[in-house]
Design an enzyme around this catalytic site. Structure first.
Site, short mmCIF file in Angstrom:
data_model
loop_
_atom_site.label_atom_id
_atom_site.label_comp_id
_atom_site.label_asym_id
_atom_site.label_seq_id
_atom_site.Cartn_x
_atom_site.Cartn_y
_atom_site.Cartn_z
N CYS A 157 -9.78 11.88 -56.85
CA CYS A 157 -9.89 10.29 -56.85
C CYS A 157 -9.83 9.61 -57.80
O CYS A 157 -9.80 8.33 -57.93
CB CYS A 157 -11.36 9.75 -56.40
SG CYS A 157 -11.92 10.45 -54.67
N GLU A 206 -4.29 11.70 -53.32
CA GLU A 206 -4.55 12.93 -52.68
C GLU A 206 -4.13 13.10 -51.04
O GLU A 206 -4.47 14.12 -50.46
CB GLU A 206 -5.89 13.48 -53.03
CG GLU A 206 -7.06 12.59 -52.53
CD GLU A 206 -8.41 13.23 -52.84
OE1 GLU A 206 -8.72 14.18 -52.28
OE2 GLU A 206 -8.96 12.72 -53.59
N HIS A 215 -16.29 4.15 -59.63
CA HIS A 215 -15.72 4.90 -58.48
C HIS A 215 -16.69 4.92 -57.45
O HIS A 215 -17.99 4.91 -57.76
CB HIS A 215 -15.25 6.45 -58.82
CG HIS A 215 -14.92 6.93 -57.41
ND1 HIS A 215 -14.01 6.71 -56.57
CD2 HIS A 215 -15.23 8.38 -56.95
CE1 HIS A 215 -13.76 7.41 -55.47
NE2 HIS A 215 -14.68 8.25 -55.82
#
Lengths: 132, 340
Positions: B112, B80, B232
Site C-alpha cells: 500500500c 498492487e 494510511h
C-alpha cells in the site's frame, strides 16, 4: 483483433484523435486520409470528448465473440454520440441507469477497458462515455 | 521550491455496504462495522482497472495545470493491482495523458505504499528540475469470505510534482522500512494472504509511528505544528489509534480520513486522503502525510501549502464530489464487477 491494429488505433481510441481538413475545416472521426471535399491536406485533431446522445439502445442479449472478450455486463447501453465539434460515433455509455438516459443528454468521454484477447491476451483500452 | 503543482483523484461510482457483505459471509454487520470503523466501500466497474483509474485522476491533474503534458519527463505509478505482471501501466497512462514519447517510466509495487514511493522518486527528480507525474491506483483484491472483503476498495490519486507554481511544498520526506512479512501475494495467486493481527503492532503501528516520529524529529516539529495529518487507512481504527498515540487530534485527521466512506484503496489510500486535504487547505497550512506498505515500510512527508493553492483549487473536480457521487450495488453486482 490483431495486435498491430490495436496499436495503430491507440491515439484514436485513447484520446479521440481524428482529422481536420486544412481546406474546408471539416473535422472527422475516425481519422480520414481524404476529406469529403476532396482535399488530401489533413492534420490530426484531438476532440474535447464532450457531446450529446443522438440515440441509444439497451443491449440485453449480447452476441458471442470467441476471439475478443469485451469488458461489459449485460444489460449495457450503446449510443450514437454527436461530439460538440460535429462528428458522430458509436460508443458504450457507462455507469448510468436506464432512467438517466435521454436523447439530447450531455455526455463526456471516459477511459475504460474495451476488450481483451482471452485471458492471456492484450487489453485494449479506449473511450466510452458517461452522463456529464 | 519543490512540491505538488497539481493533483487529481478518482473513485469509482459503485459502493457496497458492510451489511451486504456481512449477509453473504454470515457475519454480524454491527460487530464488523464497530471493529473496522467502516460503513461502505467503493468497487470498480467491470471495465475499470488501475490504468483506467490512473488516467481519470491524471487527466484531472494535468487539465488543472499550465504545464504541457509533453514537458513531463517521467511517470511513476504505485499499485498492487497493475493490469499486467509484465508490461507497464505507466506507458498506458502516459499515452492517454498525451505525454508524447520523451519520458521515462517504471511501475512501482510496495503493497500500500507504492504511491508514496512514486512521490518520493518524483520529489528527487523534481529537485533536478524535471516535471514528474506520480501517484497510485488500486483495484484492491480480496478473496470472497476473507475479512479483507469488507475493506478492499478501488481508487486513484495522481500528482504533478515539479518546481513551477508549486501549491504544496514538499519540505522533507523520510522512510522507515524493514523485512516484516505481514501481508503478501505470490505470483499467479489472485488474492493476497495476511498474518491476521500481526498486521497491527509490529507492522502498521511500528512503521507508521517510526516514520512520523523520524520526520518530526528531523524537522524539529511536534504534532501541534500541523493543521492536517493523513495516515494510511486500511480500516478506520488503525489511523485513529496511530494518530492518538502520536499526539494528533481527531480534528487534524478527520478531513483526510476517507476509509469509513470508501474503504481501503490500498496504495491510493493515504494519497486520496492528501487529495481531499489539498482540495480545502489554505496557504500557510502544514500537512503530515505517512503511508504504510506491508512487507514493510512507511514514507512520511512534511508538506507546506503555498499561495498558489487558491488558484489551483478553483474549478477542480474534488475528492469529496467523487465520494458523494455513488450508486449502491448488491453482493451479486459486486462479485460480477469487482471480483476478478
Amino acid at each position: 483483433m490483431a495486435i498491430p491494429r490495436i496499436w495503430r488505433q491507440i491515439e484514436e481510441k485513447y484520446n479521440l484523435v481524428g482529422t481536420l481538413c486544412k481546406d474546408c475545416k471539416k473535422k472527422h472521426f475516425p481519422p480520414r486520409e481524404v476529406c469529403s471535399c476532396g482535399c488530401y491536406d489533413l492534420e490530426k485533431y484531438r476532440f474535447l470528448g464532450k457531446g450529446e446522445i443522438v440515440t441509444y439502445t439497451v443491449i440485453r442479449i449480447s452476441s458471442e465473440d470467441n476471439e475478443d472478450t469485451p469488458f461489459r455486463n449485460i444489460p449495457y447501453v450503446l449510443a450514437i454520440v454527436r461530439l460538440d465539434e460535429g462528428p458522430s460515433l458509436t460508443a458504450q455509455i457507462v455507469q448510468c441507469s436506464e432512467s438517466e438516459l435521454m436523447i439530447g443528454k450531455k455526455v463526456e468521454m471516459v477511459f475504460r477497458k474495451l476488450l481483451e484477447k482471452g485471458e492471456k491476451g492484450v487489453i485494449q483500452y479506449g473511450y466510452k462515455f458517461r452522463i456529464a | 521550491m519543490v512540491g505538488i503543482i497539481s493533483w487529481g483523484s478518482y473513485i469509482p461510482r459503485y459502493r457496497i455496504k458492510v451489511e451486504e457483505i456481512a449477509k453473504a459471509q454470515g457475519a454480524d454487520a454491527v460487530v464488523i462495522k464497530e471493529s473496522l470503523m467502516i460503513s461502505e466501500k467503493s468497487f470498480p466497474d467491470i471495465d475499470e482497472d488501475t490504468a483506467t483509474m490512473a488516467v481519470e485522476a491524471g487527466r484531472i491533474t494535468l487539465s488543472s495545470s499550465a504545464i504541457s503534458p509533453e514537458d513531463i519527463s517521467a511517470i511513476y505509478i504505485g499499485s498492487e493491482s497493475h493490469p499486467y505482471a509484465v508490461k507497464p501501466t505507466g506507458t498506458i497512462v502516459a499515452q492517454a495523458l498525451g505525454m508524447g514519447n520523451g519520458y521515462t517510466c517504471a511501475d512501482l509495487q510496495f503493497a500500500c505504499k507504492g504511491g508514496t514511493a512514486a512521490i518520493q522518486v518524483a520529489y528527487y527528480m523534481a529537485k533536478a528540475g524535471l516535471n514528474v507525474v506520480a501517484g497510485a491506483a488500486d483495484t484492491a483484491q480480496s478473496a470472497p469470505g476473507d475479512i479483507l472483503e469488507y475493506t478492499a476498495a478501488a481508487g486513484a490519486a495522481m500528482f504533478l510534482v515539479g518546481k513551477e507554481k508549486v501549491c504544496a511544498e514538499i519540505k522533507d520526506t523520510v522512510s522507515f522500512s524493514s523485512d516484516t512479512p505481514d501481508f503478501w501475494r505470490k505470483p499467479q495467486k489472485k488474492y493476497p494472504s495476511h498474518a491476521g493481527s500481526f498486521t497491527g503492532e509490529p507492522s502498521y503501528f511500528r512503521h507508521v509511528m517510526s516514520a512520523a516520529k523520524m520526520l518530526m524529529k528531523k524537522n524539529g516539529t511536534v504534532p501541534k505544528d500541523y493543521d492536517y495529518a493523513v495516515f494510511h487507512q486500511p480500516n478506520g481504527k488503525f489511523p485513529s489509534r496511530v494518530a492518538k498515540k502520536l499526539g494528533f487530534t481527531e480534528k487534524q485527521i478527520s478531513d483526510g480520513m476517507l476509509v469509513t466512506r470508501i474503504g481501503n484503496t490500498y496504495s491510493a489510500a493515504s494519497l486520496l486522503g492528501l487529495c481531499a486535504v489539498l482540495d480545502i487547505a489554505k496557504p500557510g497550512q502544514r500537512i503530515l502525510l505517512t503511508s504504510y506498505g506491508s512487507g514493510a515500510g512507511s514514507d512520511s512527508f512534511d508538506i507546506l501549502i503555498t499561495e498558489n493553492i487558491i488558484a489551483a483549487q478553483k474549478s477542480r473536480k474534488t475528492t469529496q464530489s467523487f465520494i458523494e457521487d455513488k450508486v449502491y450495488g448488491d453482493y451479486l453486482k459486486y462479485l460480477k464487477r469487482a471480483v476478478r
